[in-house]
Design a protein around this motif. Structure first.
Motif, PDB file in Angstrom:
ATOM      1  N   GLN A 580       0.818  -1.216   0.000  1.00 45.78           N
ATOM      2  CA  GLN A 580       0.000   0.000   0.000  1.00 45.78           C
ATOM      3  C   GLN A 580       0.850   1.264   0.000  1.00 45.78           C
ATOM      4  O   GLN A 580       0.496   2.260  -0.635  1.00 45.78           O
ATOM      5  CB  GLN A 580      -0.951  -0.018   1.194  1.00 45.78           C
ATOM      6  CG  GLN A 580      -2.024  -1.089   1.080  1.00 45.78           C
ATOM      7  CD  GLN A 580      -2.998  -1.069   2.240  1.00 45.78           C
ATOM      8  OE1 GLN A 580      -2.644  -0.674   3.358  1.00 45.78           O
ATOM      9  NE2 GLN A 580      -4.223  -1.503   1.991  1.00 45.78           N
ATOM     10  N   SER A 581       1.959   1.244   0.725  1.00 46.47           N
ATOM     11  CA  SER A 581       2.795   2.444   0.788  1.00 46.47           C
ATOM     12  C   SER A 581       3.534   2.690  -0.523  1.00 46.47           C
ATOM     13  O   SER A 581       3.841   3.837  -0.874  1.00 46.47           O
ATOM     14  CB  SER A 581       3.800   2.329   1.941  1.00 46.47           C
ATOM     15  OG  SER A 581       4.671   1.231   1.748  1.00 46.47           O
ATOM     16  N   GLU A 582       3.828   1.644  -1.255  1.00 46.27           N
ATOM     17  CA  GLU A 582       4.546   1.776  -2.520  1.00 46.27           C
ATOM     18  C   GLU A 582       3.621   1.687  -3.726  1.00 46.27           C
ATOM     19  O   GLU A 582       4.089   1.688  -4.876  1.00 46.27           O
ATOM     20  CB  GLU A 582       5.621   0.691  -2.621  1.00 46.27           C
ATOM     21  CG  GLU A 582       6.678   0.787  -1.525  1.00 46.27           C
ATOM     22  CD  GLU A 582       7.663  -0.362  -1.565  1.00 46.27           C
ATOM     23  OE1 GLU A 582       7.622  -1.138  -2.551  1.00 46.27           O
ATOM     24  OE2 GLU A 582       8.472  -0.485  -0.629  1.00 46.27           O
ATOM     25  N   ASN A 583       2.290   1.602  -3.456  1.00 41.08           N
ATOM     26  CA  ASN A 583       1.295   1.528  -4.531  1.00 41.08           C
ATOM     27  C   ASN A 583       1.623   0.409  -5.524  1.00 41.08           C
ATOM     28  O   ASN A 583       1.534   0.573  -6.747  1.00 41.08           O
ATOM     29  CB  ASN A 583       1.190   2.865  -5.270  1.00 41.08           C
ATOM     30  CG  ASN A 583       0.633   3.954  -4.387  1.00 41.08           C
ATOM     31  OD1 ASN A 583      -0.270   3.712  -3.590  1.00 41.08           O
ATOM     32  ND2 ASN A 583       1.164   5.160  -4.516  1.00 41.08           N
ATOM     33  N   TYR A 584       2.003  -0.715  -4.999  1.00 44.18           N
ATOM     34  CA  TYR A 584       2.377  -1.850  -5.830  1.00 44.18           C
ATOM     35  C   TYR A 584       1.115  -2.518  -6.379  1.00 44.18           C
ATOM     36  O   TYR A 584       0.143  -2.759  -5.650  1.00 44.18           O
ATOM     37  CB  TYR A 584       3.194  -2.849  -5.020  1.00 44.18           C
ATOM     38  CG  TYR A 584       3.686  -4.024  -5.814  1.00 44.18           C
ATOM     39  CD1 TYR A 584       4.824  -3.919  -6.603  1.00 44.18           C
ATOM     40  CD2 TYR A 584       3.019  -5.240  -5.767  1.00 44.18           C
ATOM     41  CE1 TYR A 584       5.291  -5.004  -7.333  1.00 44.18           C
ATOM     42  CE2 TYR A 584       3.471  -6.326  -6.492  1.00 44.18           C
ATOM     43  CZ  TYR A 584       4.602  -6.203  -7.270  1.00 44.18           C
ATOM     44  OH  TYR A 584       5.055  -7.280  -7.998  1.00 44.18           O
ATOM     45  N   THR A 585       1.132  -2.812  -7.653  1.00 44.28           N
ATOM     46  CA  THR A 585      -0.009  -3.442  -8.316  1.00 44.28           C
ATOM     47  C   THR A 585       0.290  -4.923  -8.539  1.00 44.28           C
ATOM     48  O   THR A 585       1.315  -5.285  -9.152  1.00 44.28           O
ATOM     49  CB  THR A 585      -0.304  -2.779  -9.664  1.00 44.28           C
ATOM     50  OG1 THR A 585      -0.567  -1.386  -9.447  1.00 44.28           O
ATOM     51  CG2 THR A 585      -1.517  -3.416 -10.326  1.00 44.28           C
ATOM     52  N   LEU A 586      -0.611  -5.747  -8.072  1.00 43.79           N
ATOM     53  CA  LEU A 586      -0.432  -7.197  -8.217  1.00 43.79           C
ATOM     54  C   LEU A 586      -0.806  -7.622  -9.625  1.00 43.79           C
ATOM     55  O   LEU A 586      -1.856  -7.227 -10.154  1.00 43.79           O
ATOM     56  CB  LEU A 586      -1.295  -7.938  -7.199  1.00 43.79           C
ATOM     57  CG  LEU A 586      -1.041  -7.620  -5.715  1.00 43.79           C
ATOM     58  CD1 LEU A 586      -2.025  -8.393  -4.839  1.00 43.79           C
ATOM     59  CD2 LEU A 586       0.383  -7.956  -5.328  1.00 43.79           C
ATOM     60  N   SER A 587       0.032  -8.424 -10.233  1.00 48.85           N
ATOM     61  CA  SER A 587      -0.247  -8.912 -11.585  1.00 48.85           C
ATOM     62  C   SER A 587      -1.376  -9.927 -11.562  1.00 48.85           C
ATOM     63  O   SER A 587      -1.668 -10.554 -10.542  1.00 48.85           O
ATOM     64  CB  SER A 587       1.009  -9.544 -12.186  1.00 48.85           C
ATOM     65  OG  SER A 587       1.354 -10.733 -11.482  1.00 48.85           O
ATOM     66  N   ARG A 588      -1.974 -10.085 -12.719  1.00 48.98           N
ATOM     67  CA  ARG A 588      -3.085 -11.022 -12.819  1.00 48.98           C
ATOM     68  C   ARG A 588      -2.623 -12.459 -12.566  1.00 48.98           C
ATOM     69  O   ARG A 588      -3.311 -13.249 -11.939  1.00 48.98           O
ATOM     70  CB  ARG A 588      -3.675 -10.901 -14.222  1.00 48.98           C
ATOM     71  CG  ARG A 588      -5.071 -11.384 -14.300  1.00 48.98           C
ATOM     72  CD  ARG A 588      -5.737 -10.927 -15.565  1.00 48.98           C
ATOM     73  NE  ARG A 588      -6.972 -11.650 -15.705  1.00 48.98           N
ATOM     74  CZ  ARG A 588      -7.815 -11.507 -16.714  1.00 48.98           C
ATOM     75  NH1 ARG A 588      -7.530 -10.628 -17.658  1.00 48.98           N
ATOM     76  NH2 ARG A 588      -8.893 -12.224 -16.756  1.00 48.98           N
ATOM     77  N   THR A 589      -1.452 -12.784 -13.050  1.00 51.28           N
ATOM     78  CA  THR A 589      -0.907 -14.138 -12.841  1.00 51.28           C
ATOM     79  C   THR A 589      -0.647 -14.402 -11.368  1.00 51.28           C
ATOM     80  O   THR A 589      -0.958 -15.487 -10.852  1.00 51.28           O
ATOM     81  CB  THR A 589       0.401 -14.308 -13.631  1.00 51.28           C
ATOM     82  OG1 THR A 589       0.165 -14.056 -15.006  1.00 51.28           O
ATOM     83  CG2 THR A 589       0.966 -15.709 -13.439  1.00 51.28           C
TER      84      THR A 589
END
Length: 761
Positions: A580-589
């Motif tokens: 959340q702090s790094e705004n990381y987006t989880l890949s669909r895979t």
């Protein structure tokens, strides 16, 4: 009928070692004569039984013949001061008893009076022996008190081969007996529940299903008899019927008679505390009503402190479904709610199954069905609360460390945590120690409620110091209280791990991972060395008393056996914080792989426990050692991904369910529900008058009723004690700590009752 009557008096005379036929009550002889007139002849089988019984007791056949002739002739006798009980009623208020020879003789025939008389004669306590003779004479004379006393006792066992081991008689009939016909020897009924044990073979001891070789047998005895006398009496009766292959255990706690309520200083102190809080709640409620209607509601410290005790304010807080949250942690309330619901249901099932049931084999059949694995995996739901406690603490403390750049005094956090949890906890402990044993009665009341009171009197200090999972474990006060000790101990060391994660971005995770490996190895090694079960297995035979179960007190409640779940919660909090702090987006895979892994691990963890209950399963110490740790790790991974998925917006319908607003009030009651659930379960078993027939329907129906009662009591406890203390804590944190892990620590932080998850179970 004639055999029993004649031999009863013959045995009584022989036991007194004064065979003087002139000492027999004339009225009783007349009674026997009337019975003889109804049946003058004895068949061959009856005569054989008469002679064999006489020989067994060493009664001379000539004495039996002489006594028979004496009864036939209705000879005159001389009274010499021995027992003479007038057949008529001395108390005009006593309800009349029909003088029916048929009923009286049927009662006599249902009992082995020879054994009873011989046993009474051997009673050492004079008062008990005197009342015993009065009971036997009254039984032959058709006296109401004697018939009631006999009627209330358990008779010939039924369903022994079916597994029925609780024969409870009629509790209320027994304790309601009051005989004042003889002012010199008044008698009240006393209910005793003896534990009769058969000699078990070594092979039988290894069998964990069923109830073992223990039979709980109810006897209604005169009030003058102490437990040791009743134990000797039952032992002597059994020696004449089944030989010396049994042993009898009976303590003062197993005997009950109605006495006036004795109020002790501690009882008065508890009432005073309750009245004080009640008065404060009333005054605070009136003040809030006045403020709303006529006064000024401008916020101030004094105003907020007063209103924090108001019933109106606390009810609003509990029933509110609002959650102002920008961190995406609304799903935590749903997880807490569902976990507590199933924990309470699991406790209900366990107490029902281990209590008086008619068909205990049915519980063993239910445990073998994989569909019931969720109830058998109740311990995993407890681990869920440990996981949530660690997760929330980790997530919120990391936020505070970011805000303060690592300058954070954790001492107030630890102090306020103790203040938040202890008051409501202490009130329940005091209730166990004071008024709980006085609010009811039943066959198992002493065995359950009074035993719990005694344990709390001995170990209350270990509870409030949160060390009772290591100290006095054989006297554990509140069977579910171990969780608070584990959670508190881990809460106090958690800042070490959380700070290391924040301070050293590389070393911290490595250090935490190393500790997780250690906490996986330790339970496995202990399980391997001690050859323990792979997890706690809820066999009814093993859990008639939680504190007496070896696995429960030596392994299950220990902090070092639970740490892996807690550390997994800390790790999950750290991972979500970074995402959340790094705004990381989880890949669909990644999301697809994570969901598949989570579902598989969660399902296998829940349903695999059913394997250990199957008849074909053979214990393997390596399997047990591997399972004890790996299934906790798998459960931690499954829970971790569920929370991360919901917080990052990829939870789907599961997230929608967990965010259901109806679950929010329930989540606020979880801590108090955990505290009061033991009262509901112990009261249920303690007051149960008759064994229950176990089916999936009866268990489900009872479990639902236990859930409703638990949350109702939790609502009352939360309004009166837990919620006001939490309100004060928030005010003090806002004023003194500015702020530290309060509900206002982060804009949009979850508005739950606590900054950590408290179940808990």
């Amino acid at each position: 009928m004639l055999c029993a009557a004649i031999l009863t008096f013959a045995c009584a005379l022989a036991a007194a070692q004064n065979v003087n036929i002139t000492s027999i009550d004339n009225k009783v002889l007349q009674r026997l004569a009337s019975l003889l007139e109804s049946n003058r002849t004895l068949n061959t089988r009856e005569l054989a039984l008469l002679n064999r019984t006489a020989a067994n007791f060493g009664i001379d056949n000539e004495l039996v013949n002489n006594l028979t002739k004496l009864v036939r002739n209705n000879s005159e006798v001389i009274e010499d001061g021995s027992y003479v009980y007038e057949e008529g009623r001395k108390n005009p208020e006593e309800p009349p008893v029909e003088k029916s020879p048929d009923y009286a003789s049927s009662v006599v025939l249902a009992s082995d009076l020879l054994s009873l008389t011989a046993a009474v004669a051997k009673v050492k306590e004079r008062a008990c022996r005197e009342q015993g003779y009065k009971f036997l004479d009254g039984l032959l004379l058709n006296k109401r008190f004697a018939l009631q006393m006999f009627d209330a006792s358990a008779k010939s066992p039924q369903g022994l081969l079916y597994g029925s081991s609780y024969h409870l008689g009629n509790f209320d009939e027994c304790v309601g007996i009051r005989d004042r016909s003889d002012s010199n020897l008044p008698m009240d009924g006393q209910y005793c529940l003896a534990a009769i044990k058969w000699r078990e073979s070594e092979e039988a001891k290894k069998v964990r299903t069923g109830r073992g070789e223990i039979l709980r047998w109810a006897v209604c005895v005169p009030n003058a008899c102490r437990a040791n006398a009743v134990q000797d009496f039952v032992t002597d009766v059994l020696s004449h019927t089944v030989g010396n292959s049994t042993s009898v255990e009976l303590t003062e706690r197993d005997c009950y008679m109605r006495r006036p309520v004795v109020v002790k200083p501690l009882d008065v102190a508890f009432l005073a505390i309750c009245l004080l809080f009640g008065a404060i709640l009333a005054i605070s409620t009136i003040y809030e009503i006045y403020s709303i209607k006529w006064g000024n509601q401008k916020s101030s410290i004094v105003h907020d402190l007063i209103v924090s005790f108001s019933v109106i304010n606390n009810v609003k807080k509990i029933i509110s479904t609002k959650q102002n949250n920008t961190l995406g942690l609304e799903c935590v309330t749903g997880i807490k709610s569902f976990a507590m619901i199933f924990i309470v249901a699991g406790h209900a099932c366990m107490f029902i199954a281990s209590g008086p049931v008619m068909n205990p084999d049915e519980w063993d059949k239910l445990t073998r069905q994989p569909v019931n694995s969720l109830m058998l995996s109740n311990h995993l739901l407890v681990d869920t609360f440990l996981f949530l406690s660690a997760f929330l603490f980790s997530r919120l403390l990391l936020i505070e460390l970011d805000k303060r750049r690592g300058r954070l005094n954790v001492i107030p956090i630890l102090v306020f945590r103790y203040i938040r949890v202890t008051p409501a906890y202490l009130i329940v402990i005091l209730f166990y120690m004071t008024w709980l044993p006085k609010i009811g009665e039943g066959p198992l009341w002493g065995d359950k409620i009074q035993l719990e009171q005694e344990r709390c009197m001995d170990s209350w200090w270990a509870n409030i110091l949160y060390i009772n999972n290591y100290v006095n474990t054989d006297k554990l006060c509140m069977f579910q209280s171990w969780y608070l000790s584990v959670d508190t101990q881990l809460f106090f060391i958690a800042p070490i791990f959380i700070y290391s994660l924040w301070r050293w971005s590389r070393i911290g995770p490595v250090f935490l991972s190393f500790c997780i490996v250690i906490t996986l190895v330790v339970p496995s090694v202990i399980t391997y060395i001690d050859r323990l079960d792979p997890t706690i297995l809820f066999y009814a035979k093993d859990f008639t008393d939680f504190a007496g179960n070896f696995y429960f007190k030596e392994a299950y409640i220990k902090t070092h056996m639970k740490m892996v779940t807690y550390l997994m919660g800390i790790l999950t909090g750290y991972i979500l914080h970074r995402i959340q702090s790094e705004n990381y987006t989880l890949s669909r895979t990644l999301k697809f792989f994570a969901w598949i892994t989570s579902i598989v691990l969660g399902s296998v963890t829940v349903f695999s426990v059913s394997v250990f209950y199957q008849e074909w399963y053979e214990y393997n110490v390596i399997e047990a050692a591997a399972y004890i740790s790996l299934h906790k790790l798998a459960w931690g991974i499954a829970n971790g991904w569920l929370i991360v998925a919901c917080a990052t917006g990829c939870g789907g319908w599961m997230c929608t369910l967990l965010k259901w607003k109806f679950l929010v009030p329930i989540s606020r009651l979880t801590f108090c529900a955990y505290l009061v659930n033991g009262v509901v379960e112990l009261y249920y078993v303690g007051q149960l008058r008759h064994p229950m027939h176990v089916t999936i329907f009866t268990i489900t129906a009872n479990a639902i009723s236990h859930m409703v009662l638990t949350f109702l009591l939790a609502f009352i406890l939360c309004i009166t004690f837990e919620s006001p203390i939490h309100g004060i804590e928030k005010i003090l944190l806002r004023t003194l700590a500015r702020p530290v892990l309060s509900d206002n620590a982060v804009k949009g932080q979850p508005s739950s009752n606590t900054s950590q998850s408290k179940p808990e179970s």
